[in-house]
Design an enzyme around this catalytic site. Structure first.
Site, PDB file in Angstrom:
ATOM      1  CD  GLU A  27      52.526  28.914  76.589  1.00 16.12           C
ATOM      2  OE1 GLU A  27      51.388  28.609  76.981  1.00 16.12           O
ATOM      3  OE2 GLU A  27      53.352  28.071  76.163  1.00 16.12           O
ATOM      4  CG  HIS A  40      42.048  33.639  47.276  1.00 16.14           C
ATOM      5  ND1 HIS A  40      41.594  34.231  46.114  1.00 16.14           N
ATOM      6  CD2 HIS A  40      43.190  32.984  46.938  1.00 16.14           C
ATOM      7  CE1 HIS A  40      42.410  33.923  45.113  1.00 16.14           C
ATOM      8  NE2 HIS A  40      43.388  33.171  45.592  1.00 16.14           N
ATOM      9  CE  LYS A  86      47.288  25.380  83.256  1.00 13.22           C
ATOM     10  NZ  LYS A  86      48.514  24.615  82.923  1.00 13.22           N
TER      11      LYS A  86
END
Length: 543
Positions: free
Chosen positions: A351, A382, A511
């Protein structure tokens, strides 16, 4: 003209093209003193950056690039409160939050009285809750505190409190961030209204993710509490830069904790946003966190560039990204308590520096922020280590581990403590072994086993660069130092790339469009601007 046309940048490009871009780390490690020459230490933090494709000439050229970009001046501007956030015309004074009234000047000194005033209010509220004197509507003490926030209002406190989980606390802490309501629904089923307190944390106090969860929490409280004044006075605390909006929502001034516009969300855990941390470890522990960060601040502000940990780590990443074409970075902590550190750093780094426009307003022609990701190292072994060892992607790695554990008696010889000691040593062995194999590749195979690896499918190319960061133990102090180190590293990179790390305009449009899309989902006419895909998806939802 941008930094890419400068003499220092061109010198680094020539250095890479002349052989450093293709040299194998195994060759560099023929120097038996390499680890000593490429490591730095500050108090309880030790950084080994020897497993990078660098020489002393590389480091010197990178320092010259930093000096050309006036890095010492830019560090001073940050630390003294000049307006380094130029697109919003603000300082970035997160370092002032942890100065604790000392070693500051300029704007950072001016704000110290306000900071101390908030810390004192935090202390009073923390003591009241932890001592059982803050009571719910029925008169019972608060036992559970739920932090409702998202982004910087969630990730920092979540990461720190999870990392310090072995510290006992009289309060059960919970975190809600997701807008979809699943976290909220699942959590509330296991809590009691009479002993639950909510922290509503939002810088702007307009974040829809946070407010929607807060409304659900308020409705849940209303199932048992008819008087809204009791709900807000005994079951909600607000943390924001907007006291008027907190009061408008219902939170009284005495239940409000303030911070300021000059604190970026992803840099805000040091402010009142860190209130859940104080509830977990007490205010003495919170101040220890601030002190650890301040120690790294002072190092960053005063150390010579060649001996400056955040500076060196940043310059090495610049080298890897812009001259070795490595555009992925993995954060690999070897202790499950640091589980949320990769997610925290994803926000901090991407960001801040996920930008393609320079401070001048011109598009940059070079790569900036890498894609950053990670997982607890033993689990990642893994999962995606196959890609690290034999994939086609070049990836930089930061291995992070505590040298000691503090959740068992190191001098005890009980079976349990011996088992925990054994597990800790196994984790460290895996951490060191994985960075060694990533560096050396086939050269790490013991001679007596080489025949069993004689297959193209068992070939390990190596030459993947990494840093190993050791902290003495996981404590409030070392976490403060570690987070501040990454903050300053991120800032240094932004100075070299000539971008602003303190804004985040890239998150705003999504947004805005989400509000328009929400109206459409609520069965209002579809906007003509919607594309066919979005229209089709909405149709499938509203049918």
């Amino acid at each position: 003209m941008g930094v890419e046309t400068s003499s220092a940048w061109q010198a680094l490009q020539l250095h890479s093209d002349s052989g450093m871009g293709s040299i194998h780390l195994s060759k560099l490690f023929q120097d038996t003193n390499r680890q000593d020459d490429y490591s730095l230490e500050l108090s309880d933090v030790y950084v080994d950056f020897s497993k990078n494709r660098i020489t002393q000439e590389t480091v010197q050229l990178l320092i010259e690039l930093a000096e050309q970009q006036k890095l010492p001046k830019e560090i001073h501007r940050l630390m003294t409160g000049e307006h380094v956030n130029d697109t919003e015309d603000r300082p970035a004074l997160h370092t002032a939050l942890r100065a604790l009234g000392k070693d500051v000047s300029g704007g950072a000194e001016t704000v110290q009285p306000e900071i101390e005033q908030v810390l004192q209010k935090m202390e009073l509220m923390t003591k009241k809750i932890r001592s059982g004197h803050w009571r719910g509507y029925s008169g019972k003490p608060i036992t559970d505190v739920v932090n409702i926030g998202v982004g910087g209002s969630d990730l920092g406190p979540l990461m720190i409190t999870h990392s310090l989980q072995t510290i006992s606390s009289p309060i059960n802490l919970h975190f809600i961030s997701s807008i979809d309501g699943t976290q909220t629904s699942n959590l509330l089923r296991g809590l009691k209204q009479e002993t639950t307190l909510f922290i509503l944390a939002s810088k702007s106090f307009t974040t829809i993710d946070t407010l929607s969860n807060a409304e659900t929490a308020k409705d849940w409280l209303k199932e048992c509490i008819s008087d809204e004044r009791v709900i807000f006075s005994q079951h909600f605390i607000g943390v924001s830069t907007k006291p008027d909006k907190m009061q408008e929502w219902g939170i009284p001034p005495e239940n409000q904790l303030m911070f300021w516009d000059w604190v970026g969300g992803r840099y805000s855990l040091w402010s009142a946003i860190g209130f859940p941390i104080a509830l977990k470890i007490g205010m003495d522990g919170f101040r220890e966190l601030l002190q650890g960060a301040h120690e790294m601040d002072q190092h960053f502000a005063t150390a010579d560039l060649k001996k400056n940990i955040p500076v060196i780590l940043a310059l090495i990443d610049i080298w890897n990204i812009n001259f070795l074409n490595i555009h992925d970075k993995a954060i690999l902590p070897y202790d499950a308590r640091l589980r949320y550190l990769p997610a925290y750093l994803e926000q901090l780094v991407m960001e801040s520096n996920g930008k393609s426009v320079a401070r001048s307003g011109e598009s940059v022609p070079y790569k900036t922020c890498p894609v950053l990701w990670g997982e607890v190292g033993p689990n990642a072994q893994h999962a995606f280590y196959q890609l690290l060892h034999q994939g086609t992607q070049a990836v930089m790695c930061d291995f992070i581990a505590p040298v000691e554990r503090d959740d068992f008696d190191a001098n005890s010889h009980t079976e349990r403590d011996e088992s925990l000691r054994h597990q800790h040593e196994l984790a460290l062995a895996n951490c060191f072994a994985q960075s060694r194999v990533l560096m050396l590749g086939d050269n790490a195979i013991p001679s007596d086993l080489k025949a069993s690896f004689d297959s193209p499918f068992k070939h390990y190319p190596g030459n993947q660069p990494s840093n190993t960061i050791l902290i003495k133990t996981i404590s409030a102090k070392t976490l403060g130092m570690l987070v501040a180190m990454y903050e300053h590293k991120t800032y240094v990179e932004s100075v070299i790339w000539e971008i602003n790390p303190f804004d985040q305009w890239g998150v705003e449009l999504g947004k805005l469009i989400a509000k328009e899309t929400y109206n459409a989902i609520k069965d209002k006419p579809l906007a003509d601007s919607f594309d066919s895909s979005t229209k089709g998806l909405i149709d499938r939802v509203v049918k």
